[in-house]
Design an enzyme around this catalytic site. Structure first.
Site, PDB file in Angstrom:
ATOM      1  N   THR A  17       0.682  -1.264  -0.025  1.00 18.79           N
ATOM      2  CA  THR A  17       0.005  -0.154   0.003  1.00 18.79           C
ATOM      3  C   THR A  17       0.997   1.220   0.087  1.00 18.79           C
ATOM      4  OG1 THR A  17      -0.186  -0.144   2.549  1.00 18.79           O
ATOM      5  CG2 THR A  17      -1.855  -1.417   1.214  1.00 18.79           C
ATOM      6  N   ASP A  18       0.214   2.411  -0.234  1.00 21.62           N
ATOM      7  CA  ASP A  18       0.569   3.571  -0.225  1.00 21.62           C
ATOM      8  C   ASP A  18       0.455   4.258   1.329  1.00 21.62           C
ATOM      9  OD1 ASP A  18      -2.022   4.559  -0.339  1.00 21.62           O
ATOM     10  OD2 ASP A  18      -1.723   5.329  -2.343  1.00 21.62           O
ATOM     11  N   ALA A  19       0.745   5.366   1.242  1.00 17.07           N
ATOM     12  CA  ALA A  19       0.653   6.082   2.596  1.00 17.07           C
ATOM     13  C   ALA A  19      -0.900   6.220   3.367  1.00 17.07           C
ATOM     14  CB  ALA A  19       1.087   7.636   2.710  1.00 17.07           C
TER      15      ALA A  19
END
Length: 131
Positions: A17-19
């Site tokens: 995932t991203d942030a």
């Protein structure tokens, strides 16, 4: 006609995932690659064994449509289905779903080439998968 379709389950980890906790878009390419490998194995096609015989199957086209995100902790299902075979190509439809909701859809085309990168006829067991 025999149906050539297969699915795998994938759990979404933090590293995917991203942030914001949403799956980074390029990771779907990895999920689809993994699902294609399992799809071929499930249908009696060992890609590594074909490599030993001088057959290689690079991706030559991918068209992806992102509809909804997968998120950290989700378990998604990735399906693979052959849509067409020609003399030296295999086309597939791949989908990522969560609880039967379509997240991402891809049209993928693989070429069949020899070790020098020249087109090669598909092996008979791959050719029979076409619709």
């Amino acid at each position: 006609m025999q149906e050539f379709m297969h699915s795998i389950k994938i759990k979404i980890y933090y590293e995917d995932t991203d942030a914001a906790g949403v799956v980074y878009y390029a990771n779907y390419l990895r999920y689809f690659e993994r699902a294609r490998t399992e799809f071929f194995l499930e249908n009696g096609i060992n890609v590594a064994a074909y490599h030993d015989r001088g057959y290689f199957f690079p991706v030559v086209h991918v068209g992806m449509h992102y509809r909804k995100p997968a998120r950290l902790g989700d378990i998604i299902e990735v399906t693979t289905e052959v849509t067409e075979t020609k003399n030296a190509t295999v086309s597939l439809k791949q989908r990522a779903l969560k609880d039967e909701t379509l997240l991402v859809e891809a049209d993928v085309k693989l070429a069949c080439i020899d070790k020098d990168g020249r087109p090669r006829r598909l092996p008979a067991d791959l050719k029979k998968m076409g619709h």
